[in-house]
Design an enzyme around this catalytic site. Sequence first.
Site, PDB file in Angstrom:
ATOM      1  N   GLY A  93       4.663  -9.154  11.002  1.00  0.00           N
ATOM      2  CA  GLY A  93       5.370  -7.989  11.285  1.00  0.00           C
ATOM      3  C   GLY A  93       6.826  -8.079  11.177  1.00  0.00           C
ATOM      4  O   GLY A  93       7.688  -7.179  11.555  1.00  0.00           O
ATOM      5  N   GLY A  94       7.498  -9.321  11.064  1.00  0.00           N
ATOM      6  CA  GLY A  94       8.798  -9.586  11.549  1.00  0.00           C
ATOM      7  C   GLY A  94       9.728  -8.671  10.457  1.00  0.00           C
ATOM      8  O   GLY A  94      10.708  -7.919  10.932  1.00  0.00           O
ATOM      9  N   LYS A  95       9.484  -8.802   9.247  1.00  0.00           N
ATOM     10  CA  LYS A  95      10.112  -8.135   8.098  1.00  0.00           C
ATOM     11  C   LYS A  95       9.889  -6.515   8.131  1.00  0.00           C
ATOM     12  O   LYS A  95      10.636  -5.606   8.055  1.00  0.00           O
ATOM     13  CB  LYS A  95       9.881  -8.373   6.817  1.00  0.00           C
ATOM     14  CG  LYS A  95      10.306  -9.979   6.620  1.00  0.00           C
ATOM     15  CD  LYS A  95      10.190 -10.638   5.247  1.00  0.00           C
ATOM     16  CE  LYS A  95      10.625 -11.979   5.305  1.00  0.00           C
ATOM     17  NZ  LYS A  95       9.658 -12.831   6.179  1.00  0.00           N
ATOM     18  N   ASP A 110      -1.913  -6.355   5.034  1.00  0.00           N
ATOM     19  CA  ASP A 110      -1.913  -7.456   5.029  1.00  0.00           C
ATOM     20  C   ASP A 110      -3.630  -7.549   4.963  1.00  0.00           C
ATOM     21  O   ASP A 110      -4.561  -7.150   5.584  1.00  0.00           O
ATOM     22  CB  ASP A 110      -1.647  -8.191   6.356  1.00  0.00           C
ATOM     23  CG  ASP A 110      -1.250  -9.595   6.063  1.00  0.00           C
ATOM     24  OD1 ASP A 110      -0.348 -10.088   5.992  1.00  0.00           O
ATOM     25  OD2 ASP A 110      -2.266 -10.193   6.232  1.00  0.00           O
ATOM     26  N   ARG A 113      -4.877 -10.801  11.256  1.00  0.00           N
ATOM     27  CA  ARG A 113      -3.447 -10.691  11.385  1.00  0.00           C
ATOM     28  C   ARG A 113      -2.721  -9.084  11.423  1.00  0.00           C
ATOM     29  O   ARG A 113      -1.991  -8.883  11.791  1.00  0.00           O
ATOM     30  CB  ARG A 113      -2.918 -11.461  10.211  1.00  0.00           C
ATOM     31  CG  ARG A 113      -2.956 -12.908  10.483  1.00  0.00           C
ATOM     32  CD  ARG A 113      -2.639 -13.760   9.037  1.00  0.00           C
ATOM     33  NE  ARG A 113      -1.125 -13.582   8.793  1.00  0.00           N
ATOM     34  CZ  ARG A 113      -0.242 -14.335   9.408  1.00  0.00           C
ATOM     35  NH1 ARG A 113      -0.732 -15.522  10.037  1.00  0.00           N
ATOM     36  NH2 ARG A 113       1.021 -14.521   8.891  1.00  0.00           N
ATOM     37  N   ASP A 148       6.112 -10.418   0.365  1.00  0.00           N
ATOM     38  CA  ASP A 148       6.534 -11.697   1.168  1.00  0.00           C
ATOM     39  C   ASP A 148       5.227 -12.473   1.315  1.00  0.00           C
ATOM     40  O   ASP A 148       4.382 -12.335   2.200  1.00  0.00           O
ATOM     41  CB  ASP A 148       6.930 -11.167   2.673  1.00  0.00           C
ATOM     42  CG  ASP A 148       7.391 -12.276   3.346  1.00  0.00           C
ATOM     43  OD1 ASP A 148       8.138 -13.133   2.790  1.00  0.00           O
ATOM     44  OD2 ASP A 148       7.256 -12.486   4.677  1.00  0.00           O
ATOM     45  N   CYS A 190       8.639 -18.472   2.355  1.00  0.00           N
ATOM     46  CA  CYS A 190       9.297 -19.604   3.176  1.00  0.00           C
ATOM     47  C   CYS A 190       9.277 -21.008   2.915  1.00  0.00           C
ATOM     48  O   CYS A 190       8.780 -21.819   3.502  1.00  0.00           O
ATOM     49  CB  CYS A 190       9.013 -19.329   4.486  1.00  0.00           C
ATOM     50  SG  CYS A 190       7.311 -19.238   5.095  1.00  0.00           S
TER      51      CYS A 190
HETATM   52  N1  SAM Z   1       5.907 -10.462   5.826  1.00  0.00           N
HETATM   53  C1  SAM Z   1       5.358 -11.328   7.010  1.00  0.00           C
HETATM   54  C2  SAM Z   1       6.260 -11.292   8.262  1.00  0.00           C
HETATM   55  O1  SAM Z   1       7.736 -11.008   8.117  1.00  0.00           O
HETATM   56  O2  SAM Z   1       6.057 -11.145   9.422  1.00  0.00           O
HETATM   57  C3  SAM Z   1       4.907 -12.591   6.882  1.00  0.00           C
HETATM   58  C4  SAM Z   1       3.935 -12.682   5.719  1.00  0.00           C
HETATM   59  S1  SAM Z   1       3.061 -14.102   5.344  1.00  0.00           S
HETATM   60  C5  SAM Z   1       4.338 -15.028   4.599  1.00  0.00           C
HETATM   61  C6  SAM Z   1       1.922 -13.922   4.205  1.00  0.00           C
HETATM   62  C7  SAM Z   1       0.954 -12.896   4.640  1.00  0.00           C
HETATM   63  O3  SAM Z   1       0.389 -12.727   3.371  1.00  0.00           O
HETATM   64  C8  SAM Z   1      -0.270 -13.555   5.567  1.00  0.00           C
HETATM   65  O4  SAM Z   1      -0.070 -12.757   6.794  1.00  0.00           O
HETATM   66  C9  SAM Z   1      -1.412 -13.445   5.014  1.00  0.00           C
HETATM   67  O5  SAM Z   1      -2.640 -12.750   5.721  1.00  0.00           O
HETATM   68  C10 SAM Z   1      -1.047 -12.202   3.719  1.00  0.00           C
HETATM   69  N2  SAM Z   1      -1.885 -12.446   2.603  1.00  0.00           N
HETATM   70  C11 SAM Z   1      -2.538 -13.144   1.966  1.00  0.00           C
HETATM   71  N3  SAM Z   1      -3.158 -13.140   0.703  1.00  0.00           N
HETATM   72  C12 SAM Z   1      -3.140 -11.742   0.664  1.00  0.00           C
HETATM   73  C13 SAM Z   1      -3.276 -10.783  -0.095  1.00  0.00           C
HETATM   74  N4  SAM Z   1      -4.080 -11.001  -1.382  1.00  0.00           N
HETATM   75  N5  SAM Z   1      -3.239  -9.453   0.124  1.00  0.00           N
HETATM   76  C14 SAM Z   1      -2.191  -9.377   1.069  1.00  0.00           C
HETATM   77  N6  SAM Z   1      -1.965 -10.011   1.858  1.00  0.00           N
HETATM   78  C15 SAM Z   1      -2.204 -11.281   1.842  1.00  0.00           C
END
Ligand code: SAM
Length: 371
Positions: free
Chosen positions: A174-176, A193, A198, A242, A297
């Site tokens: 949830g940072g963004k 998500d 998460r 993201d 990232c």
């Molecule tokens: N945007 C978040 C932040 O700023 O805190 C970080 C996101 S992290 C890079 C990627 C996220 O994508 C993970 O929490 C993961 O659970 C989620 N994810 C993975 N596959 C996914 C899918 N098919 N649909 C939605 N979310 C997914």
Amino acid sequence: RVKEKWATTRTKHPATSLALQYFDATYGVQLGQLWPSVRAALLSERKYGALLNNCSNDDVLANLHAQGSKDFLSDTEGRSPPCLEQEPEVVSEEESSDVSVSDLDGQQRSPLQLSTNIKCLVFPRGDITRFKPARPDICGLLGYYLMDAASVLPCLALDVQEGHSVLDLCAAPGGKTLALLQTQFIGFLCVNDTSVSRTLRLRKVLQSYVPKPLLSDQKLCITSFDGTKWEERNTFNRVIVDVPCTTDRHSLMEDDNNIFSKSRTGERQKLPQLQLELLLAGIIAACPGGEIIYSTCTLSQIQNQSVVEQAVHTAQEVHGIHLQVVDLRPLTRMFRKTFHFAPDLHLGEMVIPHLAANFGPIYMCKLRRLT
Ligand code: SAM
């Protein structure tokens, strides 16, 4: 006997070493002379930024200033926050980025407007002081959220305007989402998500930073769907995608749950396909005229530029959606005192880690739906 058991259970190739081997082989070629310094930074302690919580009642800003940190958004190249709007740049054809996606009209060069409500404090270049954990105010809300300061850039680039409906497709932890909420412009926010655990964490983060009335169903919707199967079409003014990626910094530091572990090889190899499907879902969910940010990232070209190219091509060929890549160079010019950006990327922009400014990697590319 003990030695024998230890020898048989010991991992011969820890995932962090496999990650480093893989990065040396791929980024050595991709980044050339830049790789040794980026590598050293990636293997060193990262730097955080403190995203200020506008909803907190405490005078957190004064406190953070007193510790020697500064809001990097106010510390731009000769510009104070109210003047963040850029003059249109006169960019010659040769200077403009060469977008190798044939269906694009070239990068868009209109003024870039940035929300001035986001504040993210960082310690000066070369200063590796750590922020203390944030404390709750009288209402229990925390004063700031610690995150990679470069993660704020995709949120700025999304350019949310008053009343916009926004989708954050892969939102946890949830940072963004928090950074987007700081703009105070969002009319309706949908955060999603696929991971239920998460999403729970995301919910807790929002409860720790945002007052209850702002978390009502009229303003916010939190879901745990598979983003690749997102059903709403032509709906949102802004979409941030993201995606999950090889999280390069984490992969070099932590063996636990590492995407380079042998047991996750298949998952890692499928990442570009998952990223493509998520970006396409985000593009389809945006309304015509709407804007989409793709971010990761990782430094990986295969997970960054190649995914965007493929998504733009498929959006047009399969879904009849025409897209334009939006030029983010005004943003990189504004923040080059704080971050190191990769030179000469043909598509999108990327913060690369540097020992004196150890943020990133963060890749971002902005697309606008023309149809
Ligand atoms: N945007 C978040 C932040 O700023 O805190 C970080 C996101 S992290 C890079 C990627 C996220 O994508 C993970 O929490 C993961 O659970 C989620 N994810 C993975 N596959 C996914 C899918 N098919 N649909 C939605 N979310 C997914």
